[in-house]
Every structure is written in C-alpha cells, then in structure tokens.
Design an enzyme around this catalytic site. Structure first.
Site, PDB file in Angstrom:
ATOM      1  N   GLY A   1      -8.284   5.923  33.166  1.00  0.00           N
ATOM      2  CA  GLY A   1      -9.043   5.980  34.474  1.00  0.00           C
ATOM      3  C   GLY A   1      -8.849   7.261  35.043  1.00  0.00           C
ATOM      4  O   GLY A   1      -8.104   8.057  34.726  1.00  0.00           O
TER       5      GLY A   1
ATOM      6  N   GLU B   1     -14.032   8.625  31.661  1.00  0.00           N
ATOM      7  CA  GLU B   1     -12.467   8.671  31.773  1.00  0.00           C
ATOM      8  C   GLU B   1     -12.019   8.013  30.505  1.00  0.00           C
ATOM      9  O   GLU B   1     -11.069   8.422  29.813  1.00  0.00           O
ATOM     10  CB  GLU B   1     -11.994   7.903  33.147  1.00  0.00           C
TER      11      GLU B   1
ATOM     12  N   GLU C   1      -9.739  10.277  27.658  1.00  0.00           N
ATOM     13  CA  GLU C   1      -8.342   9.865  27.627  1.00  0.00           C
ATOM     14  C   GLU C   1      -8.117   9.217  26.315  1.00  0.00           C
ATOM     15  O   GLU C   1      -6.948   9.754  25.952  1.00  0.00           O
ATOM     16  CB  GLU C   1      -7.701   9.090  28.799  1.00  0.00           C
TER      17      GLU C   1
ATOM     18  N   GLU D   1      -0.202  10.140  23.994  1.00  0.00           N
ATOM     19  CA  GLU D   1      -0.172   9.044  23.089  1.00  0.00           C
ATOM     20  C   GLU D   1      -1.265   8.060  23.576  1.00  0.00           C
ATOM     21  O   GLU D   1      -1.601   7.903  24.704  1.00  0.00           O
ATOM     22  CB  GLU D   1       1.138   8.322  23.075  1.00  0.00           C
TER      23      GLU D   1
END
Length: 160
Positions: A35, A51, A55, A109
């Site tokens: 987020g 987002e 990510e 990660e």
C-alpha cells in the site's frame, strides 16, 4: 486559517485462492501488506492497484473496505528533519488477477504467506493491529484512531 494537511493512504490485503496473503518487505517498515500514499488527482482504487503492482508485481482487483484508520500523531521522517503529518488510511481486501512476484525500489522481498502466519512476520504495531482487524472482521468495516509516536496507542476502535 491554513488548510489542514493529511496524508491519505491505502493498504491492500491480497489473499490468493490458497489462502495465502501477499507481504512485502520494506526498508523502513519491515514486513507489511502492500500500500501507500494516494497521489494528487488519483482515486483510492487506482492508487491501491498501482501501489500493489509497484511493490510486488501483482495485479489485483479491489473487493471490499476493511477499515478506516486515523493516525493522529505527527513525527519526523526517517531523515530526522521532515515533518510527517497526520494520516488517514483505508484498507481493502483484494484478489490477485495476474502479474508475477517481483521486488521494487521500495521492497527487498515479496512473498505469499499463510494467512495464519502473517503476524509472525509483521512487527510494526499499527500494521499488526490493522491486520488483526482484518482477521477479526465480521464483514463490517472497522474505524480506529491511533497514535504511533512516541509509542503506539489506540485511542478509539469500533465498527462502522
């Protein structure tokens, strides 16, 4: 009187068909669900989809609102200089529809974690509390007001 300034942010709990939840590891926040901030001119759903993709590499559809959260504390950013204003955050459930797991400039990660083991990885009190609200949800959205600095403190919690 100056106009108030708040950060508006969104978070997505992405659960796949196997019951695993998408987590990303960030430089400053450790393990979290994906987020981030809503950009100027962007709607909440588009911001969340962007987002999560940025990510994690995963494409999603947004399903339902889990909770609305107010962080009423102000504090210094990681640089020790920049003031971070109060925040309004909205968490949603999401369903993966494509993409491939990958890291980004913001994440070191990315992984799918069994739903019951997510809290073994998340250490930030606010994120843990918000994820627990997801686990405890009866289908109603949660509203919570908390402060993260100087220490984490819940000031109000209820369903809406």
């Amino acid at each position: 009187m100056p106009m108030p300034t708040h950060i508006v942010a969104v978070g997505g709990i992405v659960e796949n068909e196997q019951g695993h939840v998408l987590l990303v590891k960030t430089q400053h926040g450790g393990w979290v669900y994906p987020g981030g901030q809503v950009e100027v001119g962007e709607n909440l759903m588009d911001a969340l989809i962007r987002e999560i993709k940025e990510e994690s590499g995963i494409d999603v559809i947004v399903l339902s609102l889990i909770g609305v959260y107010s962080n009423t504390s102000m504090y210094k950013w990681h640089d020790g200089v920049t003031d971070v204003p109060t925040k309004v955050m909205l968490d949603f459930t999401c369903k993966p529809i494509g993409g491939e797991l990958c890291t980004s400039e913001e994440t070191s990660e990315v992984q799918w974690v069994e739903k019951e083991k997510v809290l073994d990885l998340i250490t930030a009190p606010a994120i843990r509390t918000r994820y627990q609200a997801y686990l405890d949800s009866d289908g109603s959205a949660c509203y919570m007001e908390y402060a993260t600095k100087p220490s984490f403190e819940i000031n109000l919690s209820r369903t809406i």
